[in-house]
Motif scaffolding. Sequence first.
Motif, PDB file in Angstrom:
ATOM      1  N   PHE A 227       0.825  -1.207   0.000  1.00 38.12           N
ATOM      2  CA  PHE A 227       0.000   0.000   0.000  1.00 38.12           C
ATOM      3  C   PHE A 227       0.862   1.262   0.000  1.00 38.12           C
ATOM      4  O   PHE A 227       0.463   2.286  -0.568  1.00 38.12           O
ATOM      5  CB  PHE A 227      -0.964  -0.041   1.185  1.00 38.12           C
ATOM      6  N   VAL A 228       2.033   1.203   0.607  1.00 40.23           N
ATOM      7  CA  VAL A 228       2.960   2.333   0.506  1.00 40.23           C
ATOM      8  C   VAL A 228       3.368   2.539  -0.955  1.00 40.23           C
ATOM      9  O   VAL A 228       3.337   3.657  -1.473  1.00 40.23           O
ATOM     10  CB  VAL A 228       4.200   2.104   1.391  1.00 40.23           C
ATOM     11  N   ALA A 229       3.743   1.458  -1.626  1.00 45.54           N
ATOM     12  CA  ALA A 229       4.141   1.567  -3.035  1.00 45.54           C
ATOM     13  C   ALA A 229       2.985   2.031  -3.906  1.00 45.54           C
ATOM     14  O   ALA A 229       3.164   2.842  -4.820  1.00 45.54           O
ATOM     15  CB  ALA A 229       4.670   0.219  -3.519  1.00 45.54           C
ATOM     16  N   LEU A 230       1.793   1.517  -3.632  1.00 44.11           N
ATOM     17  CA  LEU A 230       0.604   1.929  -4.380  1.00 44.11           C
ATOM     18  C   LEU A 230       0.372   3.423  -4.232  1.00 44.11           C
ATOM     19  O   LEU A 230       0.142   4.139  -5.215  1.00 44.11           O
ATOM     20  CB  LEU A 230      -0.606   1.140  -3.874  1.00 44.11           C
ATOM     21  N   GLY A 231       0.441   3.928  -3.008  1.00 42.43           N
ATOM     22  CA  GLY A 231       0.253   5.357  -2.785  1.00 42.43           C
ATOM     23  C   GLY A 231       1.336   6.194  -3.432  1.00 42.43           C
ATOM     24  O   GLY A 231       1.062   7.249  -4.009  1.00 42.43           O
ATOM     25  N   ALA A 232       2.577   5.719  -3.366  1.00 42.51           N
ATOM     26  CA  ALA A 232       3.691   6.475  -3.938  1.00 42.51           C
ATOM     27  C   ALA A 232       3.608   6.542  -5.458  1.00 42.51           C
ATOM     28  O   ALA A 232       4.211   7.422  -6.079  1.00 42.51           O
ATOM     29  CB  ALA A 232       5.020   5.860  -3.516  1.00 42.51           C
ATOM     30  N   GLY A 233       2.855   5.627  -6.063  1.00 41.76           N
ATOM     31  CA  GLY A 233       2.669   5.688  -7.512  1.00 41.76           C
ATOM     32  C   GLY A 233       1.839   6.872  -7.958  1.00 41.76           C
ATOM     33  O   GLY A 233       1.854   7.231  -9.136  1.00 41.76           O
ATOM     34  N   GLY A 234       1.101   7.487  -7.042  1.00 46.57           N
ATOM     35  CA  GLY A 234       0.235   8.608  -7.402  1.00 46.57           C
ATOM     36  C   GLY A 234      -1.189   8.148  -7.661  1.00 46.57           C
ATOM     37  O   GLY A 234      -1.452   6.961  -7.882  1.00 46.57           O
ATOM     38  N   GLU A 235      -2.110   9.077  -7.638  1.00 44.98           N
ATOM     39  CA  GLU A 235      -3.529   8.734  -7.710  1.00 44.98           C
ATOM     40  C   GLU A 235      -3.930   8.115  -9.043  1.00 44.98           C
ATOM     41  O   GLU A 235      -4.871   7.331  -9.097  1.00 44.98           O
ATOM     42  CB  GLU A 235      -4.374   9.981  -7.421  1.00 44.98           C
ATOM     43  N   ASP A 236      -3.258   8.454 -10.108  1.00 40.19           N
ATOM     44  CA  ASP A 236      -3.655   7.954 -11.426  1.00 40.19           C
ATOM     45  C   ASP A 236      -2.668   6.935 -12.003  1.00 40.19           C
ATOM     46  O   ASP A 236      -2.728   6.616 -13.196  1.00 40.19           O
ATOM     47  CB  ASP A 236      -3.788   9.129 -12.411  1.00 40.19           C
ATOM     48  N   ALA A 237      -1.786   6.409 -11.166  1.00 45.94           N
ATOM     49  CA  ALA A 237      -0.750   5.515 -11.681  1.00 45.94           C
ATOM     50  C   ALA A 237      -1.322   4.182 -12.135  1.00 45.94           C
ATOM     51  O   ALA A 237      -2.245   3.639 -11.522  1.00 45.94           O
ATOM     52  CB  ALA A 237       0.306   5.276 -10.596  1.00 45.94           C
ATOM     53  N   GLY A 238      -0.759   3.671 -13.202  1.00 48.00           N
ATOM     54  CA  GLY A 238      -1.069   2.314 -13.613  1.00 48.00           C
ATOM     55  C   GLY A 238      -0.174   1.331 -12.895  1.00 48.00           C
ATOM     56  O   GLY A 238       0.827   1.697 -12.273  1.00 48.00           O
ATOM     57  N   VAL A 239      -0.535   0.067 -12.986  1.00 42.68           N
ATOM     58  CA  VAL A 239       0.266  -0.984 -12.359  1.00 42.68           C
ATOM     59  C   VAL A 239       0.830  -1.889 -13.442  1.00 42.68           C
ATOM     60  O   VAL A 239       0.155  -2.209 -14.422  1.00 42.68           O
ATOM     61  CB  VAL A 239      -0.564  -1.796 -11.340  1.00 42.68           C
ATOM     62  N   ARG A 240       2.080  -2.284 -13.249  1.00 44.46           N
ATOM     63  CA  ARG A 240       2.739  -3.198 -14.179  1.00 44.46           C
ATOM     64  C   ARG A 240       3.284  -4.370 -13.379  1.00 44.46           C
ATOM     65  O   ARG A 240       4.041  -4.178 -12.414  1.00 44.46           O
ATOM     66  CB  ARG A 240       3.858  -2.468 -14.916  1.00 44.46           C
ATOM     67  N   THR A 241       2.880  -5.577 -13.737  1.00 45.06           N
ATOM     68  CA  THR A 241       3.406  -6.759 -13.065  1.00 45.06           C
ATOM     69  C   THR A 241       4.828  -7.002 -13.528  1.00 45.06           C
ATOM     70  O   THR A 241       5.091  -7.142 -14.722  1.00 45.06           O
ATOM     71  CB  THR A 241       2.538  -7.999 -13.360  1.00 45.06           C
ATOM     72  N   LEU A 242       5.749  -7.046 -12.579  1.00 46.83           N
ATOM     73  CA  LEU A 242       7.162  -7.255 -12.885  1.00 46.83           C
ATOM     74  C   LEU A 242       7.577  -8.707 -12.740  1.00 46.83           C
ATOM     75  O   LEU A 242       8.463  -9.183 -13.458  1.00 46.83           O
ATOM     76  CB  LEU A 242       8.034  -6.403 -11.949  1.00 46.83           C
ATOM     77  N   HIS A 243       6.953  -9.396 -11.802  1.00 46.18           N
ATOM     78  CA  HIS A 243       7.380 -10.763 -11.514  1.00 46.18           C
ATOM     79  C   HIS A 243       6.255 -11.496 -10.794  1.00 46.18           C
ATOM     80  O   HIS A 243       5.494 -10.895 -10.036  1.00 46.18           O
ATOM     81  CB  HIS A 243       8.637 -10.760 -10.628  1.00 46.18           C
ATOM     82  N   ARG A 244       6.228 -12.805 -11.034  1.00 48.19           N
ATOM     83  CA  ARG A 244       5.271 -13.660 -10.343  1.00 48.19           C
ATOM     84  C   ARG A 244       5.900 -15.034 -10.138  1.00 48.19           C
ATOM     85  O   ARG A 244       6.275 -15.705 -11.111  1.00 48.19           O
ATOM     86  CB  ARG A 244       3.971 -13.787 -11.147  1.00 48.19           C
ATOM     87  N   SER A 245       6.083 -15.436  -8.907  1.00 49.28           N
ATOM     88  CA  SER A 245       6.535 -16.791  -8.580  1.00 49.28           C
ATOM     89  C   SER A 245       6.062 -17.109  -7.173  1.00 49.28           C
ATOM     90  O   SER A 245       5.447 -16.265  -6.502  1.00 49.28           O
ATOM     91  CB  SER A 245       8.060 -16.926  -8.695  1.00 49.28           C
ATOM     92  N   HIS A 246       6.321 -18.309  -6.707  1.00 50.22           N
ATOM     93  CA  HIS A 246       5.906 -18.694  -5.360  1.00 50.22           C
ATOM     94  C   HIS A 246       6.862 -19.741  -4.817  1.00 50.22           C
ATOM     95  O   HIS A 246       7.608 -20.382  -5.561  1.00 50.22           O
ATOM     96  CB  HIS A 246       4.465 -19.222  -5.352  1.00 50.22           C
ATOM     97  N   GLU A 247       6.821 -19.904  -3.487  1.00 47.68           N
ATOM     98  CA  GLU A 247       7.673 -20.868  -2.808  1.00 47.68           C
ATOM     99  C   GLU A 247       6.927 -21.509  -1.655  1.00 47.68           C
ATOM    100  O   GLU A 247       6.092 -20.855  -1.005  1.00 47.68           O
ATOM    101  CB  GLU A 247       8.941 -20.196  -2.258  1.00 47.68           C
TER     102      GLU A 247
END
Length: 259
Positions: A227-247
Amino acid sequence: MRLPSLFLSHGSPMLAVQDSPAGRFLDGLGTSLPWPKAIVVASAHFTTAQPMVGAAVAPDTVHDFGGFPPELYELRYPAPGAPDLAASIAQRLSDAGLPARVREGHGLDHGVWVPLRRMYPQADIPVVPLSVMPHGDAAQHVALGRALAPLRDEGVLVIGSGGFVHNLGELDWRHADAPLTPWADEFAQWMRAKLEARDIDALIDWQSQAPHARRAHPTVEHLMPLFVALGAGGEDAGVRTLHRSHEFGSLALDAFAFE
């Protein structure tokens, strides 16, 4: 050039040394971004009742974990601190109605140095650690991030370091490559859909709306950096998935850029 804000899942401290999909992703991430003049990391392992900013001149590498191989405790990440930037961040947060304190001498916990060691192994970029508040809510952490958003135009990289799904009590320690359990996958898919739709209201209410929310995060500190990163993106920021894995069946290691 404006930098994105990032959410990174740091998983086990062994991420610092082991070959893994998440580790290889981090190895290439730093060079894929504009070079920052400083890095601010909101870490799941720096928890306080109110926002706190680390202001050490030369922060120690903190080995805040137990039971791992000796080699892990010998690692150091000797990045410089940035006391002036830390003081500026504390003032920004206070001006935004989030009274913040500066902690001189605060070191870099593994939520900070483990991903940075793979992203920026030369350790020559100043680093400022930032706390999360496990007794606060998602809305407070979005507001905290929004207060930091102008830093992105000043060459500062804002990172939230936590875990997308983080239930240590249900880890399958025998099988690092175990499939993500159905309940963890359902939670992760819900979160991804809401992030892609920019449904901030639903995300803020994740504990009530997301399937298996309490199971995915028995304690909330590993999701608050998102949520910190989401807020720092700004109110109109888009999201880009950089990575997806699991362990281990119950750790989802998604990473996102908000820009």
